[in-house]
Write an enzyme that holds these catalytic residues in place. Structure first.
Site, mmCIF file in Angstrom:
data_model
loop_
_atom_site.group_PDB
_atom_site.id
_atom_site.type_symbol
_atom_site.label_atom_id
_atom_site.label_comp_id
_atom_site.label_asym_id
_atom_site.label_seq_id
_atom_site.Cartn_x
_atom_site.Cartn_y
_atom_site.Cartn_z
ATOM 1 N N LYS A 1 -15.823 -0.148 -0.024
ATOM 2 C CA LYS A 1 -14.840 -0.597 -0.949
ATOM 3 C C LYS A 1 -15.842 -0.992 -2.043
ATOM 4 O O LYS A 1 -16.657 -2.238 -1.979
ATOM 5 C CB LYS A 1 -14.191 -1.569 -0.446
ATOM 6 C CG LYS A 1 -12.853 -1.409 0.310
ATOM 7 C CD LYS A 1 -12.302 -2.495 1.000
ATOM 8 C CE LYS A 1 -10.889 -2.313 1.820
ATOM 9 N NZ LYS A 1 -10.379 -3.330 2.702
ATOM 10 N N GLU B 1 0.848 -1.154 -0.110
ATOM 11 C CA GLU B 1 -0.018 0.131 -0.109
ATOM 12 C C GLU B 1 0.805 1.159 -0.033
ATOM 13 O O GLU B 1 0.420 2.186 0.355
ATOM 14 C CB GLU B 1 -0.991 -0.064 1.213
ATOM 15 C CG GLU B 1 -1.904 -0.871 1.001
ATOM 16 C CD GLU B 1 -3.388 -0.601 1.723
ATOM 17 O OE1 GLU B 1 -3.177 0.137 2.854
ATOM 18 O OE2 GLU B 1 -4.373 -1.286 1.361
HETATM 19 P P1 PGA Z 1 -7.176 -5.178 1.219
HETATM 20 O O1 PGA Z 1 -7.341 -4.696 2.526
HETATM 21 O O2 PGA Z 1 -5.772 -5.848 1.098
HETATM 22 O O3 PGA Z 1 -8.303 -6.441 1.182
HETATM 23 O O4 PGA Z 1 -7.554 -4.231 -0.055
HETATM 24 C C1 PGA Z 1 -7.104 -3.572 2.802
HETATM 25 C C2 PGA Z 1 -7.629 -3.104 4.154
HETATM 26 O O5 PGA Z 1 -8.175 -4.186 5.097
HETATM 27 O O6 PGA Z 1 -8.384 -2.229 4.422
HETATM 28 ZN ZN ZN Z 2 -9.459 -3.095 6.320
#
Ligand code: PGA
Ligand code: ZN
Length: 375
Positions: free
Chosen positions: A295, A173
């Site tokens: 999301k 990230e």
């Molecule tokens: P992800 O998680 O890796 O599934 O995108 C990010 C998060 O938990 O916020």
């Molecule tokens: Zn999360």
């Protein structure tokens, strides 16, 4: 109303060098992100080639000449997720949203606060058991100032860790990684966050560390039971004055979230794997959390994400628009955060994640009398 004249899907690479789906509708594109610490209750994905093949060879015929109506198209996409996955559905839904965005007179002027992952671990890489240590520049009065404060804190932390002789990395990230204990890191970050006008948040992603009914802390080689986990989270909130705690408990422990929320009313106790942008799960979480991650690819379409946001707003739950750990330069979520008046957007600080921040900077610059949403 405009009609769908062309629709085409192709594979592109995401930030982890995995294939993902990009769809162009009337020449305007949308691309799906991908998670690594995914919730069990998310709508499943299908391999990118299978999604693209179905969209190009089967779905296209049914969609051509269809009116460019987001709700109607999303209703159809929802019934196709078994064939095209949440990834094929969200890429198409984003493309339609972006086409309509370009068509309409945009008049939104209330901007979200960024929430950025400054130091990481867990499923996104790095030795730290904490998945995300987050900064929110709550003291900022404008979006550009918010970005300034958050990035100043990021650079200061980076320098301080370097000066300690640690070798630094960057995870999935774009967050910093280093071989340092979590509590030591927090002790270093707290004054940096304070003098840059930032509040600290955490994404504990507790389901990722949940094994045999216990929470496994890999740096400490320690297992905590449910009550100990609640006490530990409570201790962290108080010690570091945390304004935000995401997924502090396993994804099905609604009452565990509630216990933490009832003891810490000023902290945003936030569901992600708990709620998965799903209105049925949000209903179960009412009164137990006061913030929720949105999301769009967890649920598959823009309309369903918007329905989740509307339910949150009616229920005093703050919707936090969010990226995924596997990203592209698609900036649709930045537009959606502004469009749907989400008070916060979680979209990283460094690497290609700046695509979302930069879209909001552009929009701020183009907006007459922009202002920040109160948080
Ligand atoms: P992800 O998680 O890796 O599934 O995108 C990010 C998060 O938990 O916020
Ligand atoms: Zn999360």
């Amino acid at each position: 109303m405009a009609k769908i004249k062309s629709i085409h899907a192709r594979k592109i690479l995401d930030s982890r060098a995995n294939w993902t789906v990009e769809v162009e509708v009337n020449g305007v594109s949308g691309a799906s992100p991908a998670g690594a610490s995914t919730g069990t209750h998310e709508v499943p994905t299908v391999p990118a080639d299978i999604a693209c093949d179905f969209i190009n060879n089967k779905m296209k015929k049914a969609f051509l000449n269809h009116e460019m109506n987001q709700k109607e198209i999303d209703r159809k996409l929802k019934f196709l997720t078994g064939k095209i996955g949440s990834n094929g559905a969200i890429a198409t839904s984003f493309a339609v949203y972006n086409f309509l965005w370009d068509e309409r007179q945009f008049n939104r002027s209330v901007f979200p606060y960024p929430l950025g992952n400054v130091f990481g671990g867990g499923a996104h890489g790095g030795s730290c058991y904490m998945q995300e240590v987050l900064l929110c520049p709550k003291k900022a009065k404008t979006f550009p100032d918010a970005v300034q404060k958050m990035t100043d804190a990021y650079h200061e932390l980076k320098k301080e860790l370097k000066d300690m002789g640690l070798s630094l990395g960057m995870n999935d990230e774009g967050a910093l990684t280093a071989n340092i204990g979590f509590m030591e890191l927090m002790d270093i970050l707290k004054p940096i966050a304070d003098h840059n006008g930032c509040a600290i948040g955490l994404d504990i992603a507790a389901s990722e560390m949940y094994r045999h009914n216990k929470y496994y802390y890999r740096q400490k080689e320690q297992f905590l039971n449910r009550d100990e986990q609640i006490d530990f989270v409570d201790h962290l909130i108080k010690k570091y004055n945390l304004f935000y705690v995401e997924d502090p408990m396993n994804e099905d422990d609604f009452d565990g979230f509630s216990k933490i929320h009832s003891k810490n009313k000023k902290t945003l106790v936030t569901g992600d794997d708990l709620t998965t942008t799903n209105t049925q799960r949000i209903q179960r979480a009412l009164g137990k959390i006061n913030a929720m991650i949105v999301k769009p690819n967890q649920i598959g379409t823009v309309t369903q994400a918007f329905d989740a946001i509307s339910l949150c707003k009616k229920s005093h739950i703050i919707p936090v628009m969010s990226h995924r750990s596997g990203e592209t330069t698609d900036a649709t979520i930045a537009r959606m955060a502004l469009d749907f008046e989400c008070p916060i957007i979680k979209c990283g600080i460094a690497d290609m994640r700046t695509a979302k921040i930069n879209e909001l900077l552009r929009l701020w610059d183009k907006t007459d009398k922009p202002k920040m949403k109160k948080i």
